[in-house]
Design a protein around this motif. Structure first.
Motif, PDB file in Angstrom:
ATOM      1  N   ASP A 105      35.165  29.562  61.083  1.00 58.51           N
ATOM      2  CA  ASP A 105      36.018  28.475  60.164  1.00 58.51           C
ATOM      3  C   ASP A 105      37.164  29.086  59.489  1.00 58.51           C
ATOM      4  O   ASP A 105      37.367  30.561  59.558  1.00 58.51           O
ATOM      5  CB  ASP A 105      35.224  27.731  59.059  1.00 58.51           C
ATOM      6  CG  ASP A 105      34.257  26.952  59.520  1.00 58.51           C
ATOM      7  OD1 ASP A 105      34.407  26.127  60.689  1.00 58.51           O
ATOM      8  OD2 ASP A 105      32.938  26.940  59.216  1.00 58.51           O
ATOM      9  N   ILE A 106      38.311  28.511  58.917  1.00 61.69           N
ATOM     10  CA  ILE A 106      38.926  29.209  57.942  1.00 61.69           C
ATOM     11  C   ILE A 106      38.714  28.602  56.572  1.00 61.69           C
ATOM     12  O   ILE A 106      38.805  27.598  56.329  1.00 61.69           O
ATOM     13  CB  ILE A 106      40.611  28.893  58.129  1.00 61.69           C
ATOM     14  CG1 ILE A 106      40.952  29.248  59.587  1.00 61.69           C
ATOM     15  CG2 ILE A 106      41.390  29.485  57.441  1.00 61.69           C
ATOM     16  CD1 ILE A 106      42.229  28.650  60.254  1.00 61.69           C
ATOM     17  N   VAL A 107      38.496  29.715  55.695  1.00 59.45           N
ATOM     18  CA  VAL A 107      38.280  29.369  54.325  1.00 59.45           C
ATOM     19  C   VAL A 107      39.287  29.608  53.472  1.00 59.45           C
ATOM     20  O   VAL A 107      39.900  30.764  53.401  1.00 59.45           O
ATOM     21  CB  VAL A 107      36.857  30.014  53.946  1.00 59.45           C
ATOM     22  CG1 VAL A 107      36.530  29.821  52.391  1.00 59.45           C
ATOM     23  CG2 VAL A 107      35.685  29.714  54.841  1.00 59.45           C
ATOM     24  N   SER A 133      35.599  24.364  64.750  1.00 54.92           N
ATOM     25  CA  SER A 133      36.123  25.059  63.276  1.00 54.92           C
ATOM     26  C   SER A 133      36.653  24.037  62.479  1.00 54.92           C
ATOM     27  O   SER A 133      36.972  22.909  62.773  1.00 54.92           O
ATOM     28  CB  SER A 133      37.343  26.298  63.552  1.00 54.92           C
ATOM     29  OG  SER A 133      36.858  26.672  64.699  1.00 54.92           O
ATOM     30  N   LYS A 134      36.342  24.349  61.138  1.00 58.91           N
ATOM     31  CA  LYS A 134      36.865  23.490  60.059  1.00 58.91           C
ATOM     32  C   LYS A 134      37.836  24.483  59.012  1.00 58.91           C
ATOM     33  O   LYS A 134      37.604  25.489  59.003  1.00 58.91           O
ATOM     34  CB  LYS A 134      35.657  23.031  58.979  1.00 58.91           C
ATOM     35  CG  LYS A 134      34.761  22.062  59.889  1.00 58.91           C
ATOM     36  CD  LYS A 134      33.668  21.686  58.890  1.00 58.91           C
ATOM     37  CE  LYS A 134      32.572  22.462  59.011  1.00 58.91           C
ATOM     38  NZ  LYS A 134      32.073  23.156  60.131  1.00 58.91           N
ATOM     39  N   ILE A 135      38.877  23.800  58.282  1.00 61.50           N
ATOM     40  CA  ILE A 135      39.492  24.565  57.189  1.00 61.50           C
ATOM     41  C   ILE A 135      38.791  23.833  55.889  1.00 61.50           C
ATOM     42  O   ILE A 135      38.840  22.966  55.342  1.00 61.50           O
ATOM     43  CB  ILE A 135      40.884  24.178  57.391  1.00 61.50           C
ATOM     44  CG1 ILE A 135      41.242  24.669  58.677  1.00 61.50           C
ATOM     45  CG2 ILE A 135      41.687  24.689  56.342  1.00 61.50           C
ATOM     46  CD1 ILE A 135      42.821  24.117  58.973  1.00 61.50           C
ATOM     47  N   ASN A 158      33.273  39.590  59.837  1.00 58.33           N
ATOM     48  CA  ASN A 158      32.773  39.852  61.037  1.00 58.33           C
ATOM     49  C   ASN A 158      33.276  39.205  62.380  1.00 58.33           C
ATOM     50  O   ASN A 158      32.648  38.871  63.119  1.00 58.33           O
ATOM     51  CB  ASN A 158      31.042  39.339  61.213  1.00 58.33           C
ATOM     52  CG  ASN A 158      30.327  40.831  60.489  1.00 58.33           C
ATOM     53  OD1 ASN A 158      30.835  41.760  60.456  1.00 58.33           O
ATOM     54  ND2 ASN A 158      29.179  40.346  59.878  1.00 58.33           N
ATOM     55  N   ARG A 159      34.630  38.978  62.172  1.00 51.64           N
ATOM     56  CA  ARG A 159      35.259  38.345  63.112  1.00 51.64           C
ATOM     57  C   ARG A 159      34.958  36.771  63.227  1.00 51.64           C
ATOM     58  O   ARG A 159      35.197  36.353  64.470  1.00 51.64           O
ATOM     59  CB  ARG A 159      35.329  39.279  64.578  1.00 51.64           C
ATOM     60  CG  ARG A 159      36.034  40.325  64.257  1.00 51.64           C
ATOM     61  CD  ARG A 159      35.717  41.200  65.730  1.00 51.64           C
ATOM     62  NE  ARG A 159      35.994  42.801  65.245  1.00 51.64           N
ATOM     63  CZ  ARG A 159      34.718  43.364  65.024  1.00 51.64           C
ATOM     64  NH1 ARG A 159      33.687  42.679  65.190  1.00 51.64           N
ATOM     65  NH2 ARG A 159      35.021  44.552  64.790  1.00 51.64           N
ATOM     66  N   LYS A 160      34.205  36.328  62.330  1.00 50.16           N
ATOM     67  CA  LYS A 160      33.627  35.084  62.981  1.00 50.16           C
ATOM     68  C   LYS A 160      34.647  34.013  61.912  1.00 50.16           C
ATOM     69  O   LYS A 160      35.382  33.107  62.276  1.00 50.16           O
ATOM     70  CB  LYS A 160      32.265  34.754  62.101  1.00 50.16           C
ATOM     71  CG  LYS A 160      31.480  34.967  63.284  1.00 50.16           C
ATOM     72  CD  LYS A 160      30.225  34.571  63.011  1.00 50.16           C
ATOM     73  CE  LYS A 160      29.649  33.213  63.101  1.00 50.16           C
ATOM     74  NZ  LYS A 160      28.487  32.840  62.549  1.00 50.16           N
ATOM     75  N   THR A 161      34.759  34.222  60.585  1.00 52.10           N
ATOM     76  CA  THR A 161      35.398  33.574  59.483  1.00 52.10           C
ATOM     77  C   THR A 161      36.714  34.018  58.975  1.00 52.10           C
ATOM     78  O   THR A 161      36.766  35.283  58.807  1.00 52.10           O
ATOM     79  CB  THR A 161      34.572  33.005  58.346  1.00 52.10           C
ATOM     80  OG1 THR A 161      33.247  32.503  58.889  1.00 52.10           O
ATOM     81  CG2 THR A 161      34.917  31.969  57.460  1.00 52.10           C
ATOM     82  N   GLN A 183      40.202  19.621  60.797  1.00 53.74           N
ATOM     83  CA  GLN A 183      40.019  18.943  59.521  1.00 53.74           C
ATOM     84  C   GLN A 183      40.227  19.778  58.464  1.00 53.74           C
ATOM     85  O   GLN A 183      39.135  20.751  58.355  1.00 53.74           O
ATOM     86  CB  GLN A 183      39.232  17.842  59.610  1.00 53.74           C
ATOM     87  CG  GLN A 183      39.002  16.943  60.601  1.00 53.74           C
ATOM     88  CD  GLN A 183      38.866  15.523  60.494  1.00 53.74           C
ATOM     89  OE1 GLN A 183      38.070  15.200  59.428  1.00 53.74           O
ATOM     90  NE2 GLN A 183      39.495  14.581  61.119  1.00 53.74           N
ATOM     91  N   ALA A 184      40.746  19.373  57.336  1.00 58.42           N
ATOM     92  CA  ALA A 184      40.434  20.191  55.983  1.00 58.42           C
ATOM     93  C   ALA A 184      39.199  19.549  55.468  1.00 58.42           C
ATOM     94  O   ALA A 184      39.098  18.419  55.057  1.00 58.42           O
ATOM     95  CB  ALA A 184      41.637  19.906  55.029  1.00 58.42           C
ATOM     96  N   VAL A 185      38.313  20.544  54.961  1.00 61.95           N
ATOM     97  CA  VAL A 185      36.958  20.085  54.504  1.00 61.95           C
ATOM     98  C   VAL A 185      36.866  20.520  53.030  1.00 61.95           C
ATOM     99  O   VAL A 185      36.791  21.788  52.950  1.00 61.95           O
ATOM    100  CB  VAL A 185      35.920  20.165  55.395  1.00 61.95           C
ATOM    101  CG1 VAL A 185      34.521  19.837  54.842  1.00 61.95           C
ATOM    102  CG2 VAL A 185      36.082  19.638  56.806  1.00 61.95           C
TER     103      VAL A 185
END
Ligand code: ACM
Ligand code: ZN
Length: 611
Positions: free
Chosen positions: A92-94, A48-50, A115-118, A79-81
């Motif tokens: 990921d977390i957006v 995952s990424k942020i 959809n329970r993904k992001t 990591q924050a991307v």
């Protein structure tokens, strides 16, 4: 940016397409405006990424902070991307500050999942993203497990939240003059404010008992005014007037003040400095006796209360105030400066030739109008510097300064009067908002100033009085809890008085009145108690302790009354020395107990609606 918008509209479809139901309870305090839960969870792991918009540096800082918060409780190294041309978004977390929806204001946010993904946090600006992150973190356990290894992933409940605050002003005050608290603790206090989505910190910096902020133009304010030679032991009414014989002092350098202001800004909290005038000024008078009516000598106060020596009303006094405030204005970028204005005895002014001359030359009726003149003059100065004046409700006496905001502390009536005159108001009545009051039976609590403001009483507070019409009610900007520290000498004692009462007032200020629910709030408290425990914060568990009141009966023995704040409490008792349990008799409203017997109480919660 194109992909952003595609992404957002997808998310909205997901939200409206499922048939979510509103949750009974989640751990978040203050309770969000609206939320839904669906089955399952979203997983954040080492893939995952942020992600955030590369152009939004303010959100970038928050992304880094979120990464740190999640990494610290897991073996993850998220990591924050910065987002640029991301094609597919995985687990990921957006964070996106492109919501463009005025309904959410600058503090609201949207927290959901695709959809329970992001996981998505979206807001109009970084302020809302910050609150979205605070809510997200409250969906996780309050602390990493102590006994097992740190987890290598996190599961977030599949929740969707639409959130925004009820009030624009959500404040906590701290008196650092009666007792002084180091910068480290002020930062911790600010952390707690941000946990509960407060946006104002009212820093009470000057008092009779100590001047706590460096002012370069008047070095004696801190050289002399920050130290009292000793302090009264116990209550003000202490007949022996026993003093501890210990010098007590402390102040913040301007550099420290800047550091605290920047720290608060990073948590989206505006600091309102309070520089008291014309009363509560003994420390300043001790430093510069020519500012008082009698010329002194004065000493920094060593006991609590209200003192008759206040600032005189000479031109020199106003020059002093302007120079002090000029430095304060430079340090605090927020819109407000608080000038106190409370508890100003008129004794000295009545017999002071300077003050009497001022009354005549300004065509004032009496000393009350002189107080009003004082405040108006300072208010005009602040306005000339682009700042707004806040004062305690005594600033209404003798006429209110133009555009002044009133903090109503002697009940709600000052606030009602000011709102009717078209002035902005912050409600902070002693009845519900004074966290220096006892929160349980004084017999079992550490010494406090008085009063009784239990957790449920704070929770029941309604800042908008019924007496106001809709137009007038718009002037109630919000409310604030005050923490006076005469009897709170240590940080641990301060946190004991504010936790969890500040959680209760946070919900008063954030959550729509119709969605407040004492039972729901009580059920969310365990998460917060664990949070305090995990951070070593001293707090009160008084809410779970029944309160027993006794009254002598005419024919001997005592009438006993028992109150529990636990929702749906069922109270059992014994008087025969046995330990009560759920089979013991039920406690009536009042019970006569013989002198020799002891009432024992067992409280449990009702198991079902029909019990
Ligand atoms: C106050 O409590 N004197 C504002
Ligand atoms: Zn005078």
């Amino acid at each position: 940016m194109y992909r952003f918008f595609v992404f957002v509209s997808l998310f909205l479809i997901v939200l409206s397409g499922c048939s979510p139901k509103e949750l009974p309870e989640i751990s978040i305090i203050p309770r969000p405006y609206k939320y839904w839960v669906t089955e399952g969870s979203t997983r954040i792991d080492n893939n995952s990424k942020i992600i955030y918009d590369a152009q939004d540096t303010a959100v970038g800082v928050l992304a880094e902070w979120l990464a740190m918060a999640l990494n610290s409780r897991t073996t993850l190294r998220l990591q924050a991307v910065p987002l640029s041309g991301v094609k597919s978004v995985g687990n990921d977390i957006v964070l996106m500050s492109n919501l463009n929806d005025s309904l959410f204001g600058h503090e609201g946010y949207f927290l959901g999942h695709n959809n329970r993904k992001t996981i998505i946090i979206q807001a109009n600006d970084a302020h809302g993203i910050f609150y979205g992150i605070q809510s997200l973190l409250q969906l996780l356990p309050p602390a990493p497990p102590e006994t097992t290894a740190l987890p290598d992933h996190l599961n977030f409940p599949a929740i969707s939240i639409q959130d925004k605050p009820r009030f624009a002003y959500r404040g906590m005050h701290l008196d650092v003059a009666r007792h002084f608290f180091p910068v480290e603790f002020i930062k911790q206090y600010i952390d707690l404010l941000s946990l509960y989505k407060f946006n104002y910190f009212h820093w009470h910096l000057t008092e009779d008992q100590g001047w706590r902020i460096e002012i370069k133009a008047f070095p004696k304010l801190t050289e002399v005014g920050s130290v009292r030679k000793e302090t009264l032991v116990g209550k003000g009414g202490n007949p022996e007037r026993l003093y501890d014989g210990q010098a007590y002092g402390g102040f913040y350098t301007q550099e420290e003040v800047r550091e605290v202001v920047a720290y608060a800004q990073s948590k989206f909290i505006t600091i309102i400095p309070e520089i008291e005038m014309p009363g509560h000024a003994m420390a300043a008078l001790a430093a510069y006796p020519q500012l008082g009516c009698t010329g002194g000598p004065y000493e920094v106060a060593t006991r609590w209360g209200v003192f008759e020596d206040v600032y005189c009303t000479t031109d020199e006094v106003f020059q002093f105030q302007e120079l002090v405030l000029s430095e304060v204005i430079e340090l605090f970028p927020g819109p407000y400066i608080h000038i106190g204005g409370d508890e100003v005895p008129k004794t000295r002014w009545k017999v002071c030739p300077h003050c009497q001359r001022r009354i005549k030359s300004e065509g004032l009726k009496d000393e009350h109008e002189l107080q009003s003149y004082f405040i108006r003059r300072v208010s005009a100065f602040l306005a000339s510097k682009g700042k707004k004046l806040i004062g305690w409700d005594e600033i209404l006496e003798g006429g209110l300064a133009k555009d002044a905001t009133v903090m109503s502390w002697r009940g709600m009536s000052g606030g009602i009067e000011a709102a009717r005159m078209g002035h902005d108001v912050i409600m902070t009545p002693g009845s519900h908002c004074y966290f220096d009051h006892y929160q349980h039976d004084p017999a079992t609590e550490p010494l406090a100033i008085g009063g009784l403001t239990t957790l449920s009483k704070v929770y029941s507070f309604e800042p908008v009085p019924e007496e106001l019409n809709q137009q007038e009610a718009k002037h109630i900007l919000g409310a604030q809890a005050n923490v006076w520290t005469e009897y709170l000498p240590t940080p641990a004692h301060v946190t004991y008085m504010i936790l969890p009462r500040m959680a209760a007032i946070a919900e008063v200020l954030w959550t729509p009145a119709e969605k407040k629910d004492w039972t729901g709030f009580y059920d969310r408290l365990p998460w917060h108690f664990q949070y305090y425990d995990s951070r070593g914060l001293n707090y009160s568990k008084a809410v779970d302790k029944p309160m027993v009141k006794k009254k002598s009966a005419a024919d001997g023995g005592y009438w006993h009354f028992v109150h529990s704040e636990i929702p749906d409490a069922i109270i059992h008792y014994t008087v025969d020395g046995a330990q009560p349990d759920s089979t013991s008799p039920l406690m009536p409203d009042s019970l006569l107990v013989e002198e020799a017997a002891e009432l024992k109480i067992f409280v449990r919660r009702k198991r079902s609606k029909t019990e």
